[in-house]
Design a protein around this motif. Sequence first.
Motif, PDB file in Angstrom:
ATOM      1  N   GLN A 101       0.220   5.769   6.180  1.00  0.00           N
ATOM      2  CA  GLN A 101      -0.298   6.562   7.300  1.00  0.00           C
ATOM      3  C   GLN A 101       0.136   5.957   8.629  1.00  0.00           C
ATOM      4  OE1 GLN A 101      -4.491   6.636   6.404  1.00  0.00           O
ATOM      5  NE2 GLN A 101      -4.314   8.441   5.090  1.00  0.00           N
ATOM      6  N   GLN A 103       6.254   2.787  -4.078  1.00  0.00           N
ATOM      7  CA  GLN A 103       6.950   3.109  -2.827  1.00  0.00           C
ATOM      8  C   GLN A 103       8.260   2.337  -2.726  1.00  0.00           C
ATOM      9  OE1 GLN A 103       6.022   5.407  -0.675  1.00  0.00           O
ATOM     10  NE2 GLN A 103       4.143   5.857  -1.791  1.00  0.00           N
ATOM     11  N   SER A 143      -1.723   3.242   0.932  1.00  0.00           N
ATOM     12  CA  SER A 143      -1.930   4.535   1.587  1.00  0.00           C
ATOM     13  C   SER A 143      -2.141   4.359   3.085  1.00  0.00           C
ATOM     14  CB  SER A 143      -3.141   5.244   0.976  1.00  0.00           C
ATOM     15  OG  SER A 143      -2.900   5.541  -0.382  1.00  0.00           O
ATOM     16  N   GLU A 144      -2.953   3.350   3.451  1.00  0.00           N
ATOM     17  CA  GLU A 144      -3.171   3.065   4.874  1.00  0.00           C
ATOM     18  C   GLU A 144      -1.849   2.739   5.561  1.00  0.00           C
ATOM     19  OE1 GLU A 144      -6.097   0.055   5.924  1.00  0.00           O
ATOM     20  OE2 GLU A 144      -7.409   0.808   4.340  1.00  0.00           O
ATOM     21  N   ASN A 156      -3.722   0.071  -3.829  1.00  0.00           N
ATOM     22  CA  ASN A 156      -3.270   1.434  -3.577  1.00  0.00           C
ATOM     23  C   ASN A 156      -3.868   1.997  -2.299  1.00  0.00           C
ATOM     24  OD1 ASN A 156      -1.521   1.620  -5.766  1.00  0.00           O
ATOM     25  ND2 ASN A 156      -3.149   2.241  -7.159  1.00  0.00           N
TER      26      ASN A 156
END
Length: 90
Positions: free
Chosen positions: A80, A42, A76-77, A72
């Motif tokens: 979100q 990212q 992702s959390e 990872n």
Amino acid sequence: APQVPPPPANESLTASALASATPEMQKNMIGERLYPLIHASQPELAGKITGMLLEMDNSELLHLLESPDALNAKISEALQVLEAHNATQD
């Protein structure tokens, strides 16, 4: 005290290295290792995600450094959370 050079990025953070550091320094040491790992997946949000993850407990952060899968999942959390936050900004 002599200046200690920073350890190479691939060297794991040892308990002794962390134990001799203040909690604030520990966060910096962990953050310096997390950032490149997060940046790999990212690049645009690496700084923001690193900052978010550093809110976690140091012991959890050390686990993330040792477990790419766990890291990872946390990335992702964080994405979100950022998307939800950005969605409420409009």
